[in-house]
Design a protein around this motif. Structure first.
Motif, short mmCIF file in Angstrom:
data_model
loop_
_atom_site.label_atom_id
_atom_site.label_comp_id
_atom_site.label_asym_id
_atom_site.label_seq_id
_atom_site.Cartn_x
_atom_site.Cartn_y
_atom_site.Cartn_z
N SER A 152 47.64 -3.01 8.65
CA SER A 152 47.18 -2.12 9.72
C SER A 152 46.01 -2.71 10.48
CB SER A 152 46.80 -0.76 9.15
OG SER A 152 45.71 -0.93 8.29
N ILE A 153 45.35 -3.72 9.90
CA ILE A 153 44.22 -4.33 10.61
C ILE A 153 44.71 -5.01 11.89
CG2 ILE A 153 44.15 -6.63 9.60
CD1 ILE A 153 41.14 -6.18 9.24
N VAL A 156 44.67 -2.58 14.70
CA VAL A 156 43.30 -2.35 15.16
C VAL A 156 42.83 -3.50 16.03
CG1 VAL A 156 40.94 -1.98 14.40
CG2 VAL A 156 42.80 -0.99 13.12
N LYS A 157 43.11 -4.71 15.55
CA LYS A 157 42.77 -5.91 16.31
C LYS A 157 43.37 -5.84 17.71
CE LYS A 157 42.74 -9.92 13.49
NZ LYS A 157 43.46 -11.08 13.03
N ILE A 160 41.62 -3.19 19.85
CA ILE A 160 40.26 -3.52 20.27
C ILE A 160 40.27 -4.55 21.40
CG2 ILE A 160 38.13 -4.64 19.55
CD1 ILE A 160 38.46 -3.30 16.87
N ILE A 220 43.10 -13.45 19.72
CA ILE A 220 43.18 -13.28 18.27
C ILE A 220 44.10 -12.16 17.83
CG2 ILE A 220 41.13 -14.35 17.29
CD1 ILE A 220 39.64 -11.88 17.93
N ASP A 224 48.55 -12.71 14.25
CA ASP A 224 48.82 -11.82 13.13
C ASP A 224 49.75 -10.69 13.51
OD1 ASP A 224 47.33 -13.42 11.70
OD2 ASP A 224 45.66 -12.05 11.33
N ASP B 545 41.51 -17.63 13.05
CA ASP B 545 41.71 -16.40 13.78
C ASP B 545 41.50 -15.18 12.91
OD1 ASP B 545 42.14 -17.65 16.02
OD2 ASP B 545 44.32 -17.59 15.97
N ARG B 546 41.94 -15.28 11.67
CA ARG B 546 41.82 -14.12 10.80
C ARG B 546 40.36 -13.88 10.44
NH1 ARG B 546 46.64 -13.55 6.73
NH2 ARG B 546 48.33 -13.90 8.19
N TYR B 548 37.23 -14.83 11.49
CA TYR B 548 36.09 -14.41 12.28
C TYR B 548 36.27 -13.01 12.81
CZ TYR B 548 37.94 -15.91 16.92
OH TYR B 548 38.62 -16.08 18.07
N PHE B 549 37.52 -12.59 12.97
CA PHE B 549 37.69 -11.20 13.35
C PHE B 549 37.38 -10.29 12.18
CE2 PHE B 549 39.98 -7.31 13.85
CZ PHE B 549 39.59 -6.94 15.11
N TYR B 553 34.86 -7.16 11.98
CA TYR B 553 35.47 -5.84 11.77
C TYR B 553 34.87 -5.15 10.56
CZ TYR B 553 38.95 -2.31 11.00
OH TYR B 553 39.56 -1.12 10.80
N ARG B 561 37.35 0.50 4.48
CA ARG B 561 38.60 0.17 5.16
C ARG B 561 39.17 -1.15 4.63
NH1 ARG B 561 42.55 2.41 8.48
NH2 ARG B 561 43.19 0.91 10.06
N HIS B 564 42.07 -1.18 2.19
CA HIS B 564 43.32 -0.80 2.83
C HIS B 564 43.87 -1.98 3.64
CE1 HIS B 564 46.29 1.46 4.90
NE2 HIS B 564 45.71 1.27 6.07
N ALA B 565 42.94 -2.66 4.28
CA ALA B 565 43.39 -3.75 5.15
C ALA B 565 43.87 -4.94 4.36
CB ALA B 565 42.23 -4.16 6.05
N ARG B 567 45.75 -5.22 1.82
CA ARG B 567 46.98 -5.13 1.02
C ARG B 567 48.03 -6.08 1.51
NH1 ARG B 567 50.56 -0.88 3.86
NH2 ARG B 567 49.04 -0.25 5.41
#
Lengths: 471, 567
Positions: A152-153, A156-157, A160, A220, A224, B545-546, B548-549, B553, B561, B564-565, B567
């Motif tokens: 789910s991130i 959100v990404k 945003i 970015i 994903d 990419d993963r 630094y975001f 976040y 959170r 949850h994220a 998983r």
């Protein structure tokens, strides 16, 4: 011929029909009981998209006569985009038949609404309507990603980054409307701004569209999101959603801020080259096939942007050619990856199982050649035109850089091809089923047809000239 | 006239396709081979006709788009007919050979091989740069598919090198096409290029450099030799086509065809000479110390193509034609003979494991010794004439004394090294002690006629094709319409020189065989630091990419959170 078409059905009603058919389909689906008639939901959605596709083809005949209907007026470019949209939604729904079994109603309703919104956004001539529709599309895509994405991130990404982009776009729209009190794009394109005003408009709009097209710092969300969603959604994202950005650049930014586009194009070309380099480098070290596809798509979109901003007729033609070919190639390759994932269970590059599926290797090869735009594969013509545009507009170093990056990505593509084809497989022979063939074969046929007769897409100069005369 | 060859090749392809659809009907492979032979004889007849009455025709097929003013057509002049003839004959021989050689998926293999042949003919007959580029790249793809094919089971793993190298080559050619179009406004190379002023000349120099770069990639010269050395696992008929069709028609043919572009600049020609001399000498030395059979084949090809590039640098186009023909046929003859050895040893390539096969494979021995005799330049055979003409042209060229002397010296040295590595190869394979185990020797016997007979046809062409072209080009002076040249600076010294060269070469070979025995250990260099850096780099890029975001976040959203994220 034209007159006959008009007599049978007026042009505006065709557009109205093609927007309303998906909505009607969505309403119908919402009345079906999901638990008892699962097959009916799928069938209803499929038939709706088929009808929408056929109706959108009729727009090709009709679009020659210009009209305006509640700020909607498709040009030749947008008719092509609409046809591509309806086709890809049809393919996506076809792919989703096996793939998505949970929350079925939600998926199909949302996809059909999304289709209607996409058709509307490609045919609008009003800048405010464009903005509102874009917001709605981002919202619905966000909901789809939130429900069906595995992580789910990502959603959100996505939300945003795209919110930042569309906020910038909103700033630009407010500035423009305050300045001129006009919202029609065709009128705005004849308006003259001072250089300072124009540069403000240019940068706000450009950054807004760049976030949708996933240019370098704003990319970015793409890799994903492209990876962690089901294939049907990835097709919609890579095939259509990314193109809204370049479509906006082509139909809004280039006509309105023409002088700024010429003034700043060096920066844009450098940014596009940087994005391509980054995408190719990042794709080279990935192991997941979908990751690779997302990154290479990012590079391709940057190439299309470079073609648009090269300020050359050949560059624009190459960009619009590549837009179509990238959609078709990415869709075909994603379907191929879905087939591999079905059989093997993962999407790693060394999954190695192709010898097991009869007639799969030629199809997979064509898809791969098209996607990686190997020289004189169907999609190379666009690359050639863009390169020649960069060269002719005196950007030789950028031309060389882009060519070098393309060569790198081609060699990477063949590495993947060899890895997939020569892996050792532990599974039994599994032929492709009817649904997979029904999706893939028309796509491959279409790609081959375009490669033999590229005039279908490329020969739009006459149409553009006609349009200009009419204005 | 080329259109008839293309038509016949289409028929061959159809036959291949029908064989692929009904793979149980074994007889169709003979049909394919017979049709290929028919095509080859047609090509020979056309070549004879062209020699009798030189002319050039153009057949228009179809045009591309309005935005790119290129079109498809078949240009049939002397050069394209020679290239088409070589490919047709070698393909016909390879078709017969692969009936005996390839046991698995023969239908697919024949299809790929004949498609490559047809594509090569179309490349040779192209009349503009755009068409040339298209068939050039398709040739790369087909070579890649042919190389991936292993007659013994799993696909070859090291075949992507050809595509990566050629991708960069295609880039150079693409940019050259774009630049050339900007200067002249069309892609045709039928008429001579008109040079208006200095600016155009400088641009043309750039174009020539770009094309030369791509040619270096395609013909595996200095800097991009790796793809040719990576192909040992591929089947021998495939290799023969790669060495004679892909390497020559893609790499050397444009040098002759686009001679107007290269002759515009002295810088480019000198680059050509130096690059060619470098790869010729280096790879001849490497071949002398090679430990595997396939290495020798690859290195000798690189060296001989280097000599061809040198000839191109000296504008010796007549010499190039003779060298082109004799290299194509003798290389394929050598590959066929060595393939017979490898086939009977069931895939063994190491020279250290061979030896003493003279009594067990007598027919193969005779064919390979004949090929080697032709290749080292024994008087009155192909390579003798080709080297003689090359030395003639270099000696009479107007390029400064130093360059001429270096070139002549290095060509002679390369000739000595050629005879050294070829005789060493023969000695290590067929003479000396037997190093195979008794059990493997028990199954070893001479191959069947489908492998032996094509070898002898190839040997025939290898010995006589160069002689034929020498007399056609230099003695009868038939082709004065194509190339202008002068006869004789080396003259009578040639026979003496080459006899001496061969004697020295044989002596060197004997010395090397005594002094350096091939080893079983391969030397591997360890670059630990580079590996470590590469690992870190890959890790960073993979997660850029993963990461630094996600950090930003998590800062905003808090740690609740994150579970949850994750998983």
């Amino acid at each position: 011929m034209q007159a006959a078409a008009d007599q049978i059905m007026p042009v505006d009603s065709i557009l109205l029909l093609s927007i309303s058919i998906p909505l009607i389909g969505a309403i119908c689906i919402s009345r079906i009981d999901e638990r008892e008639f699962t097959a009916n939901v799928k069938l209803a959605s499929l038939w709706t998209t088929v009808f929408a596709f056929i109706i959108s083809l009729m727009l090709f005949e009709a679009s020659v006569e210009r009209f305006s209907f509640l700020t909607f007026g498709p040009s030749f470019i947008s008719v092509r985009m609409i046809a591509m949209t309806t086709f890809l939604v049809l393919v996506a729904v076809m792919v989703s038949q096996d793939e998505i079994n949970m929350e079925l109603k939600k998926f199909h309703i949302l996809v059909l609404i999304l289709e209607a919104l996409l058709i509307a956004i490609f045919s609008t001539t009003d800048i405010l309507v464009f903005y509102v529709l874009l917001q709605l599309i981002i919202l619905i895509t966000f909901i789809l990603l939130e429900i069906f994405g595995k992580d789910s991130i990502c959603a959100v990404k996505f939300f945003i980054i795209l919110s930042i982009g569309s906020l910038l776009l909103l700033l630009g729209v407010i500035f423009l409307v305050n300045l001129t009190e006009i919202t029609d794009i065709n009128v705005l394109s004849r308006y003259t701004f001072s250089p300072r005003q124009e540069s403000v408009i240019f940068w706000t709009f450009f950054l807004g569209f760049a976030s949708i097209t996933a240019l370098f710092p704003l990319h970015i969300w793409l890799p994903d999101t492209g990876t962690e969603t089901p294939t049907a959604l990835t097709i919609l994202l890579l095939g259509i959603f990314l193109k809204i950005g370049t479509f906006g650049m082509q139909t809004i930014l280039l006509p309105i801020a023409e002088n700024s586009c010429v003034h700043f194009r060096g920066y844009i070309l450098e940014l596009a080259t940087l994005t391509m380099g980054y995408a190719t480098l990042a794709a080279r070290v990935q192991r997941d096939l979908k990751h690779i596809v997302s990154y290479i798509s990012m590079g391709q979109m940057a190439l299309i942007t470079a073609g648009l901003f090269s300020g050359n007729v050949h560059g624009a033609a190459g960009a619009s050619f590549n837009t179509i070919m990238h959609s078709l190639g990415a869709t075909a390759l994603l379907m191929v990856i879905a087939i591999i994932e079905n059989r093997v269970g993962n999407r790693n590059v060394d999954a190695g199982m192709i010898p097991l599926i009869p007639y799969f290797s030629p199809i997979a090869t064509v898809a791969m050649l098209t996607f990686f735009s190997v020289p004189w594969a169907p999609s190379f013509l666009g690359n050639f035109l863009i390169l020649s545009a960069c060269w002719n507009e005196r950007f030789p170093i950028i031309c060389l850089g882009i060519g070098f990056i393309i060569a790198c990505s081609i060699s990477h593509g063949f590495k993947i091809h060899r890895q997939i084809f020569s892996g050792i497989s532990r599974l039994k022979k599994m032929p492709m089923n009817r649904k997979e063939l029904a999706g893939l074969i028309p796509l491959i046929m279409l790609i081959l047809a375009i490669s033999v007769y590229p005039r279908v897409i490329l020969d739009c100069r006459g149409e553009q000239a006609k349009e200009k005369r009419r204005l | 006239m080329v259109k008839y060859i293309v038509l016949f090749q289409l028929i061959v392809l159809l036959a291949c396709q029908s064989y692929q659809w009904n793979s149980e009907r074994e007889n169709r492979k003979y049909l394919v081979a017979a049709l290929a032979m028919l095509t080859a004889s047609l090509a020979t007849w056309i070549l004879g006709d062209q020699l009798a009455t030189p002319r050039s025709e153009y057949t228009f097929l179809w045009s591309f788009t309005e935005q790119i003013p290129g079109e498809f057509g078949l240009l049939s002049d002397s050069l394209s007919i020679v290239a088409a003839w070589i490919v047709c004959v070698i393909t016909a021989i390879a078709n017969c050979y692969s009936i005996g050689y390839v046991k698995k998926n023969l239908a697919v293999f024949l299809l790929a091989m004949n498609a490559l042949a047809m594509n090569t003919v179309l490349l040779a007959a192209s009349a503009n740069l755009l068409q040339m580029h298209i068939f050039w790249t398709v040739l790369t793809l087909l070579s890649y598919f042919l190389l991936t094919f292993n007659p013994r089971g799993s696909p070859v793993k090291s075949s992507t090198g050809i595509v990566s190298a050629h991708a960069f080559g295609d880039l150079g050619f693409t940019i050259a096409i774009i630049a050339l179009f900007q200067i002249f406004g069309n892609f045709n190379f039928g008429e001579k290029f008109f040079i208006g002023n200095d600016l155009q000349l400088r641009r043309l120099e750039f174009v020539a450099l770009a094309i030369l770069t791509s040619i270096f990639f395609k013909s595996a010269q200095l800097g991009s030799t790796r793809w040719l050395c990576q192909t040992p696992e591929a089947s021998m008929p495939a290799q023969s086509l790669i060495h004679s069709a892909t390497l020559l028609t893609a790499g050397i043919f444009p040098l002759i065809r686009l001679q107007n572009v290269f002759e515009c600049s002295e810088l480019v020609q000198n680059t050509m000479i130096l690059g060619g001399l470098g790869s010729m000498t280096l790879y001849s030395i490497k071949a002398v110390f090679a430990e595997e059979l396939s290495e020798i084949l690859a290195y000798s090809s690189i060296a001989q193509v280097g000599a061809l590039v040198v000839a191109g640098g000296f504008s010796a186009y007549g010499a190039m034609i003779i060298m082109y023909v004799s290299h194509a046929f003798s290389k394929s003859a050598l590959i066929f003979s060595m393939g017979s050895v490898v086939y009977s040893l069931s895939g063994e390539q190491k020279l250290s494991n061979m030896g003493g096969l003279f009594e067990l494979l007598p027919k193969t021995y005779i064919s390979s010794i004949l090929t080697v005799i032709s290749m080292v330049g024994v008087p009155l055979m192909s390579f003798y004439y080709s080297r003689k003409v090359l030395l003639n042209e270099i000696a009479s060229a107007n390029r400064g004394l130093a360059l001429n002397c270096i070139a002549v010296g290095l060509v002679v040295v390369a000739a000595i090294l050629t005879s050294a590595y070829l005789f060493r190869m023969i000695y290590l394979i067929f003479h000396g002690k037997r190093k195979l185990t008794e059990t493997s020797l028990a199954y070893l016997n001479e191959n069947d006629n489908f492998i032996i007979f094509p070898q002898y046809i190839a040997v025939f062409f290898a010995i006589f094709s160069g002689v034929f072209f020498y007399y056609a080009l230099y003695v009868d002076l038939i082709w004065t319409d194509v190339f202008a040249f002068s006869y004789g600076a080396v003259g009578g010294y040639a026979i003496f020189t080459f006899v001496t060269v061969n004697l020295i070469g044989i002596a060197v070979a004997a010395l090397i065989c005594k002094a350096i025995t091939p080893r079983n250990i391969s030397i591997q260099l360890n670059y630990k630091g580079i590996d470590k850096f590469k690992k870190h780099f890959i890790h960073i890029v993979q997660n850029l990419d993963r990461k630094y975001f996600r950090k930003v976040y998590l800062l905003i959203a808090g740690s609740g959170r994150s579970n949850h994220a994750g998983r």
